[in-house]
Design a protein around this motif. Structure first.
Motif, PDB file in Angstrom:
ATOM      1  N   TYR A  10       0.826  -1.212   0.000  1.00 13.52           N
ATOM      2  CA  TYR A  10       0.000   0.000   0.000  1.00 13.52           C
ATOM      3  C   TYR A  10       0.857   1.257   0.000  1.00 13.52           C
ATOM      4  N   VAL A  11       0.442   2.213  -0.802  1.00 12.93           N
ATOM      5  CA  VAL A  11       1.154   3.483  -0.899  1.00 12.93           C
ATOM      6  C   VAL A  11       0.140   4.628  -0.769  1.00 12.93           C
ATOM      7  N   ALA A  12       0.287   5.447   0.264  1.00 15.25           N
ATOM      8  CA  ALA A  12      -0.618   6.591   0.421  1.00 15.25           C
ATOM      9  C   ALA A  12      -0.089   7.773  -0.382  1.00 15.25           C
ATOM     10  N   ILE A  13      -0.993   8.479  -1.043  1.00 13.04           N
ATOM     11  CA  ILE A  13      -0.611   9.695  -1.765  1.00 13.04           C
ATOM     12  C   ILE A  13      -1.105  10.874  -0.947  1.00 13.04           C
ATOM     13  N   VAL A  14      -0.161  11.657  -0.403  1.00 17.80           N
ATOM     14  CA  VAL A  14      -0.560  12.787   0.449  1.00 17.80           C
ATOM     15  C   VAL A  14       0.027  14.082  -0.102  1.00 17.80           C
ATOM     16  N   GLY A  15      -0.510  15.194   0.380  1.00 16.10           N
ATOM     17  CA  GLY A  15      -0.033  16.506  -0.044  1.00 16.10           C
ATOM     18  C   GLY A  15      -1.125  17.521   0.182  1.00 16.10           C
ATOM     19  N   ARG A  16      -0.748  18.775   0.200  1.00 12.47           N
ATOM     20  CA  ARG A  16      -1.762  19.824   0.387  1.00 12.47           C
ATOM     21  C   ARG A  16      -2.710  19.816  -0.816  1.00 12.47           C
ATOM     22  N   PRO A  17      -3.877  20.460  -0.652  1.00  8.87           N
ATOM     23  CA  PRO A  17      -4.835  20.486  -1.754  1.00  8.87           C
ATOM     24  C   PRO A  17      -4.211  21.087  -3.011  1.00  8.87           C
ATOM     25  N   ASN A  18      -4.633  20.548  -4.160  1.00  9.75           N
ATOM     26  CA  ASN A  18      -4.284  21.149  -5.451  1.00  9.75           C
ATOM     27  C   ASN A  18      -2.903  20.837  -6.008  1.00  9.75           C
ATOM     28  N   ILE A  93       3.754   8.602  -0.773  1.00 11.31           N
ATOM     29  CA  ILE A  93       4.176   9.580  -1.771  1.00 11.31           C
ATOM     30  C   ILE A  93       3.737  10.941  -1.254  1.00 11.31           C
ATOM     31  N   TRP A  94       4.691  11.822  -1.050  1.00  2.00           N
ATOM     32  CA  TRP A  94       4.361  13.195  -0.647  1.00  2.00           C
ATOM     33  C   TRP A  94       4.487  14.062  -1.895  1.00  2.00           C
ATOM     34  N   VAL A  95       3.360  14.582  -2.349  1.00  3.39           N
ATOM     35  CA  VAL A  95       3.357  15.365  -3.579  1.00  3.39           C
ATOM     36  C   VAL A  95       3.510  16.849  -3.254  1.00  3.39           C
ATOM     37  N   VAL A  96       4.475  17.475  -3.926  1.00  2.00           N
ATOM     38  CA  VAL A  96       4.623  18.939  -3.824  1.00  2.00           C
ATOM     39  C   VAL A  96       4.668  19.502  -5.238  1.00  2.00           C
TER      40      VAL A  96
END
Ligand code: GDP
Ligand code: MG
Length: 296
Positions: A10-18, A93-96
């Protein structure tokens, strides 16, 4: 431990909105299963997307955007959902966004401390005029978060998506597949239908659409391969009904037919879609049938 060569996890995809979390999930899965929007907070539910490659299966969990700007019940709920998503995954995954690291991004990072390997996705690199700006930004991220990897990506074009999968593979435990090879999501078609309709509302009404607008699937049946879907769009006030319907019913027609086309693509079959607009409390508004789309 098993002696399988297979990896899965399992891989969570997180990050602020947008930042592009839902766009990234859809890109990885190759289908639109999570809705995307220029307006933040469109993703309200956790959506699971499954990607199976030779030897490895990734189970991605898209999370509603982490929010700390307003203390509303909805935001608290979303933040709790992010924390819960992170609790039982094998990697995050931390998306920026390329170049922009905001206080809101750092607030998400603060939730990630705790042993789970983090891969940073620097998204929207298609918007970078000068690619040289990427290197110092990545060095800054490296120092800040000590990630397992940093992968520049354009979720929109797909650039970097394969690198991301490669970077994640080694972080997943050795175990057999968790889902069937051809499964792409655990969400029901009913849920997906509601999400796709909601996306068109956001897309075609933009700022005019109140956040409280909800979609309800009242009927979903499959007869001889034809999906008959009855959906209600629920607004708070009678005045908002007109906004959704538009002049001469044009807006609702557009919303319904675009949603139907997306559903047909995703479900791989014909869809008959009937959409009503209702005022949540107003029983008097329940009577008018407003738009039908698809074959009879
Ligand atoms: N230019 C560009 N826009 C993107 C990219 N990924 C996402 N977007 C846009 O960013 C907005 C927010 O995307 P979304 O996936 O809904 O973000 P989320 O809130 O993090 O799930 C949408 O308008 C997307 O089309 C990308 O790689 N490049
Ligand atoms: Mg989203």
């Amino acid at each position: 431990m098993t002696d399988t060569d297979q990896r899965a996890g399992y891989v969570a995809i997180v990050g602020r909105p947008n930042v592009g979390k839902s766009t990234l999930l859809n890109r990885l899965v190759g289908q639109k299963i999570s809705i995307t929007s220029r307006r933040p907070q469109t993703t309200r539910q956790r959506i699971i997307g499954i990607v199976t490659r030779p030897g490895v299966q990734y189970v991605f969990v898209d999370t509603p955007g982490f929010q700390n700007r307003h203390g509303s019940a909805m935001n608290r709920l979303m933040n709790r959902s992010v924390s819960r998503s992170i609790a039982d995954v094998d990697a995050v995954i931390w998306v920026v966004e390329a170049r922009q690291l905001l206080a809101e991004d750092k607030a998400v990072l603060a939730l990630l401390q705790g042993g789970v390997p983090v891969v940073i996705v620097v998204n929207k690199i298609d918007e970078l005029g000068n690619k040289n700006e990427l290197l110092p930004f990545m060095q800054e991220l490296e120092a800040l978060a000590h990630p397992a990897a940093i992968v520049p990506v354009s979720a929109k074009s797909g650039l970097g998506a394969d690198h991301l999968l490669e970077a994640l593979a080694g972080l997943l435990p050795r175990q057999d597949r968790l889902y069937g090879e051809d499964e792409i999501t655990t969400a029901s078609e009913r849920t997906l239908a509601a999400e796709l309709l909601r996306e068109k509302l956001f897309r075609l009404l933009g700022e005019e659409l109140p956040y409280s607008t909800a979609v309800e699937i009242e009927k979903f049946e499959i007869v001889d391969g034809l999906r008959r879907i009855h959906a209600g769009i629920l607004v708070d006030k009678a005045g908002q009904k007109g906004i959704v319907i538009g002049k001469g019913g044009e807006k609702l027609k557009q919303i319904a037919s675009q949603a139907r086309m997306d559903m047909e693509r995703l479900f791989g079959g014909k869809v008959f879609l009937e959409v009503w607009v209702k005022v949540k409390s107003g029983w008097a508004d329940d009577s008018a049938i407003l738009r039908r789309t698809g074959i009879e």
